[in-house]
Design a protein around this motif. Structure first.
Motif, PDB file in Angstrom:
ATOM      1  N   PHE A 279       7.895 -28.117  10.842  1.00 42.29           N
ATOM      2  CA  PHE A 279       8.298 -29.478  10.509  1.00 42.29           C
ATOM      3  C   PHE A 279       9.258 -29.459   9.330  1.00 42.29           C
ATOM      4  N   ASN A 280      10.262 -30.335   9.374  1.00 40.71           N
ATOM      5  CA  ASN A 280      11.035 -30.651   8.182  1.00 40.71           C
ATOM      6  C   ASN A 280      10.191 -31.583   7.313  1.00 40.71           C
ATOM      7  N   ASN A 281      10.133 -31.279   6.022  1.00 40.86           N
ATOM      8  CA  ASN A 281       9.183 -31.976   5.157  1.00 40.86           C
ATOM      9  C   ASN A 281       9.853 -32.407   3.854  1.00 40.86           C
ATOM     10  N   SER A 282      11.028 -33.013   3.977  1.00 34.73           N
ATOM     11  CA  SER A 282      11.761 -33.416   2.772  1.00 34.73           C
ATOM     12  C   SER A 282      11.004 -34.486   1.987  1.00 34.73           C
ATOM     13  N   ALA A 283      10.257 -35.356   2.684  1.00 36.19           N
ATOM     14  CA  ALA A 283       9.471 -36.385   2.000  1.00 36.19           C
ATOM     15  C   ALA A 283       8.144 -35.847   1.482  1.00 36.19           C
ATOM     16  N   GLN A 284       7.804 -34.598   1.824  1.00 35.96           N
ATOM     17  CA  GLN A 284       6.579 -33.936   1.363  1.00 35.96           C
ATOM     18  C   GLN A 284       5.323 -34.735   1.713  1.00 35.96           C
ATOM     19  N   LYS A 285       5.291 -35.292   2.926  1.00 39.87           N
ATOM     20  CA  LYS A 285       4.083 -35.967   3.401  1.00 39.87           C
ATOM     21  C   LYS A 285       3.053 -34.970   3.910  1.00 39.87           C
ATOM     22  N   LEU A 286       3.530 -33.826   4.385  1.00 39.22           N
ATOM     23  CA  LEU A 286       2.635 -32.753   4.806  1.00 39.22           C
ATOM     24  C   LEU A 286       2.386 -31.831   3.622  1.00 39.22           C
ATOM     25  N   TRP A 287       1.119 -31.479   3.396  1.00 39.81           N
ATOM     26  CA  TRP A 287       0.735 -30.710   2.213  1.00 39.81           C
ATOM     27  C   TRP A 287      -0.108 -29.517   2.653  1.00 39.81           C
ATOM     28  N   PRO A 288       0.134 -28.337   2.105  1.00 39.79           N
ATOM     29  CA  PRO A 288      -0.622 -27.143   2.521  1.00 39.79           C
ATOM     30  C   PRO A 288      -2.135 -27.357   2.398  1.00 39.79           C
ATOM     31  N   GLY A 289      -2.855 -26.942   3.446  1.00 45.87           N
ATOM     32  CA  GLY A 289      -4.299 -27.096   3.492  1.00 45.87           C
ATOM     33  C   GLY A 289      -4.778 -28.406   4.078  1.00 45.87           C
ATOM     34  N   GLN A 290      -3.869 -29.328   4.332  1.00 48.07           N
ATOM     35  CA  GLN A 290      -4.233 -30.651   4.859  1.00 48.07           C
ATOM     36  C   GLN A 290      -4.609 -30.547   6.340  1.00 48.07           C
ATOM     37  N   LEU A 291      -5.665 -31.278   6.751  1.00 48.80           N
ATOM     38  CA  LEU A 291      -6.050 -31.364   8.146  1.00 48.80           C
ATOM     39  C   LEU A 291      -5.330 -32.539   8.798  1.00 48.80           C
ATOM     40  N   VAL A 292      -4.701 -32.305   9.943  1.00 49.02           N
ATOM     41  CA  VAL A 292      -3.932 -33.339  10.624  1.00 49.02           C
ATOM     42  C   VAL A 292      -4.271 -33.318  12.105  1.00 49.02           C
ATOM     43  N   THR A 293      -3.940 -34.403  12.767  1.00 53.90           N
ATOM     44  CA  THR A 293      -4.020 -34.486  14.225  1.00 53.90           C
ATOM     45  C   THR A 293      -2.621 -34.301  14.792  1.00 53.90           C
ATOM     46  N   ILE A 294      -2.488 -33.390  15.737  1.00 55.64           N
ATOM     47  CA  ILE A 294      -1.177 -33.130  16.335  1.00 55.64           C
ATOM     48  C   ILE A 294      -1.157 -33.625  17.774  1.00 55.64           C
ATOM     49  N   LYS A 295       0.025 -34.101  18.204  1.00 53.06           N
ATOM     50  CA  LYS A 295       0.243 -34.531  19.581  1.00 53.06           C
ATOM     51  C   LYS A 295       1.502 -33.840  20.107  1.00 53.06           C
ATOM     52  N   ILE A 296       1.367 -33.200  21.258  1.00 52.68           N
ATOM     53  CA  ILE A 296       2.478 -32.490  21.867  1.00 52.68           C
ATOM     54  C   ILE A 296       2.806 -33.150  23.198  1.00 52.68           C
ATOM     55  N   GLN A 297       4.070 -33.485  23.407  1.00 61.54           N
ATOM     56  CA  GLN A 297       4.479 -34.027  24.700  1.00 61.54           C
ATOM     57  C   GLN A 297       4.641 -32.869  25.684  1.00 61.54           C
ATOM     58  N   THR A 298       3.794 -32.855  26.712  1.00 67.60           N
ATOM     59  CA  THR A 298       3.798 -31.761  27.678  1.00 67.60           C
ATOM     60  C   THR A 298       4.567 -32.076  28.949  1.00 67.60           C
ATOM     61  N   ALA A 299       4.755 -33.362  29.270  1.00 71.22           N
ATOM     62  CA  ALA A 299       5.457 -33.710  30.513  1.00 71.22           C
ATOM     63  C   ALA A 299       5.887 -35.175  30.434  1.00 71.22           C
ATOM     64  N   LEU A 300       6.678 -35.602  31.443  1.00 74.69           N
ATOM     65  CA  LEU A 300       7.128 -36.987  31.569  1.00 74.69           C
ATOM     66  C   LEU A 300       7.015 -37.386  33.033  1.00 74.69           C
ATOM     67  N   ASP A 301       6.100 -38.321  33.326  1.00 65.58           N
ATOM     68  CA  ASP A 301       5.932 -38.833  34.692  1.00 65.58           C
ATOM     69  C   ASP A 301       6.895 -39.997  34.894  1.00 65.58           C
ATOM     70  N   LYS A 302       7.858 -39.818  35.784  1.00 61.40           N
ATOM     71  CA  LYS A 302       8.853 -40.855  36.047  1.00 61.40           C
ATOM     72  C   LYS A 302       8.350 -41.798  37.149  1.00 61.40           C
ATOM     73  N   ASN A 303       8.563 -43.091  36.919  1.00 61.33           N
ATOM     74  CA  ASN A 303       8.190 -44.137  37.887  1.00 61.33           C
ATOM     75  C   ASN A 303       6.718 -44.049  38.271  1.00 61.33           C
ATOM     76  N   ALA A 304       5.859 -43.842  37.278  1.00 55.62           N
ATOM     77  CA  ALA A 304       4.422 -43.742  37.523  1.00 55.62           C
ATOM     78  C   ALA A 304       3.819 -45.130  37.692  1.00 55.62           C
ATOM     79  N   LEU A 305       2.753 -45.228  38.506  1.00 54.34           N
ATOM     80  CA  LEU A 305       2.020 -46.478  38.702  1.00 54.34           C
ATOM     81  C   LEU A 305       0.958 -46.582  37.620  1.00 54.34           C
ATOM     82  N   VAL A 306       1.085 -47.606  36.761  1.00 58.55           N
ATOM     83  CA  VAL A 306       0.292 -47.703  35.548  1.00 58.55           C
ATOM     84  C   VAL A 306      -0.581 -48.945  35.594  1.00 58.55           C
ATOM     85  N   VAL A 307      -1.860 -48.782  35.182  1.00 55.13           N
ATOM     86  CA  VAL A 307      -2.796 -49.903  35.050  1.00 55.13           C
ATOM     87  C   VAL A 307      -3.612 -49.697  33.788  1.00 55.13           C
ATOM     88  N   PRO A 308      -4.230 -50.762  33.243  1.00 49.93           N
ATOM     89  CA  PRO A 308      -5.137 -50.591  32.105  1.00 49.93           C
ATOM     90  C   PRO A 308      -6.380 -49.802  32.511  1.00 49.93           C
TER      91      PRO A 308
END
Length: 388
Positions: A279-308
């Motif tokens: 990560f670029n961290n010019s604002a220094q929001k990420l700090w060594p030793g900090q626990l974070v939640t990460i999200k990785i985009q693995t795919a993109l479903d085009k024209n998917a049928l979506v419901v709640p």
């Protein structure tokens, strides 16, 4: 007397006839209640592009974290940086007492001058002996001895030059410079302390904060997906969040980075693999030793049928939905290909189909339904403060 009895019998018969007539002529709904429609709320199936994500817990790591230690024993004379200060690679951090090393350096230079003078005299004599040896003015043995003396003095000069270089190296150790760009940590010594090379604690640490990395673990089943993301021409995006809320929200976004590497082995005890994102961290929001939640985009479903998520119901063997057809509800089996806290991607229906989103507990196949309108937005009035 007989007349009164006949009159009573006639009145009783008339009452019986009136009750029978009312029972035969009363409305049908009073005898048997007609079936009523079940109130439900509905949504329409929408079609859109949906990115798929995988999430996990990671720990923020510095790409370079150096503990500053002395490379020779000596007294700490000056500290040129403060705790928490940002420094660049090569900046002077501290100095040690160098008087003894400078004296050794001067001594080595003096010995070099002496050896060079002796070598110069020996070279002059060697030249003279060489000329005399032609006419047997000096013996061959004398000439060879002079040649050996010249070689010896040349070696002595090289030794003196090496001693000077060694002294210069030792002198450079008295100036402690930062090997990396980063932030100075809490120091453990003050000026005037005698430092030793064997001290494990060191003076302080310098930690690089920009760029920075996050190391995280994922199930081993994700290995083919991550390998595909690493091999892709465009690096896979990775978002880091402060933490996950109880309602499933990811929390405050701290940084946007990219997947950089996968570890070379899978843990046999946990069945997980380690990976790292940068990560670029010019604002220094990420700090060594900090626990974070990460999200990785693995795919993109085009024209998917979506419901709640509330639309899809769980059956004994599969998922299904209730589709409104006129004033009836039909049961339609579906396949859930992806789901998260906000949407489900399903197969088995068409875009625009009207599905039941609330009220399924009373429904069955072919049940009559009544579609309720969306509830109005509730506007909460602010409490007025009464001034005396």
């Amino acid at each position: 007397m007989q007349n009164k009895r006949n009159m009573a019998l006639m009145v009783g018969a008339a009452l019986i006839l009136a009750v029978a007539a009312w029972a035969l002529t009363r409305p049908a709904k009073a005898r048997l209640a007609a079936p009523t429609a079940i109130p439900v709320r509905v949504v329409s199936v929408t079609q859109q592009d949906v990115p798929r994500f995988v999430s996990g817990i990671g720990s923020v790591l510095s790409l370079h974290n150096v503990v500053i230690r002395p490379q020779l024993d000596g007294i700490l004379t000056r500290l040129l940086v403060k705790e928490g200060q940002s420094v660049k690679a090569g900046d002077l951090l501290a100095t040690l007492d160098d008087r003894s090393i400078r004296a050794s350096l001067d001594q080595a230079k003096a010995q070099l001058g002496e050896s060079q003078a002796q070598l110069q005299v020996a070279l002059v004599n060697l030249k003279r002996y060489k000329e005399l040896s032609v006419d047997d003015g000096v013996s061959k043995q004398t000439y060879d001895q002079q040649q050996a003396l010249v070689n010896q003095l040349r070696a002595t000069v090289q030794g003196n030059q090496a001693a000077i270089e060694a002294a210069n190296v030792q002198l450079s150790y008295t100036q402690i410079r930062s090997p990396v760009s980063g932030r100075v940590g809490i120091r453990s010594v003050d000026e005037g302390n005698f430092l030793r090379m064997s001290d494990a604690q060191g003076l302080f640490s310098v930690t690089q904060l920009d760029p920075i990395a996050v190391e995280f673990s994922l199930p081993q089943q994700m290995l083919p997906t991550l390998q595909g993301l690493i091999a892709a021409p465009t690096p896979a995006s990775v978002d880091a969040y402060l933490g996950a809320d109880t309602d499933g929200d990811t929390g405050h976004l701290l940084g946007e980075g990219h997947l950089s590497l996968i570890d070379n082995q899978i843990s046999s005890t946990t069945g997980t693999l380690r990976a790292k994102a940068e990560f670029n961290n010019s604002a220094q929001k990420l700090w060594p030793g900090q626990l974070v939640t990460i999200k990785i985009q693995t795919a993109l479903d085009k024209n998917a049928l979506v419901v709640p998520p509330t639309v899809v119901q769980r059956g004994l063997d599969s998922h299904f939905v209730y589709r409104v057809n006129g004033d009836k509800a039909d049961v339609v089996p579906v396949q859930v290909t992806y789901q998260n806290s906000e949407i489900n991607i399903i197969k088995g229906v068409q875009a625009g189909d009207v599905l039941v989103s609330d009220g399924q507990s009373r429904l069955k196949a072919g049940a009559q339904v009544e579609v309720l309108k969306a509830p109005p937005h509730v506007i909460q009035a602010a409490d007025a403060t009464v001034q005396p």
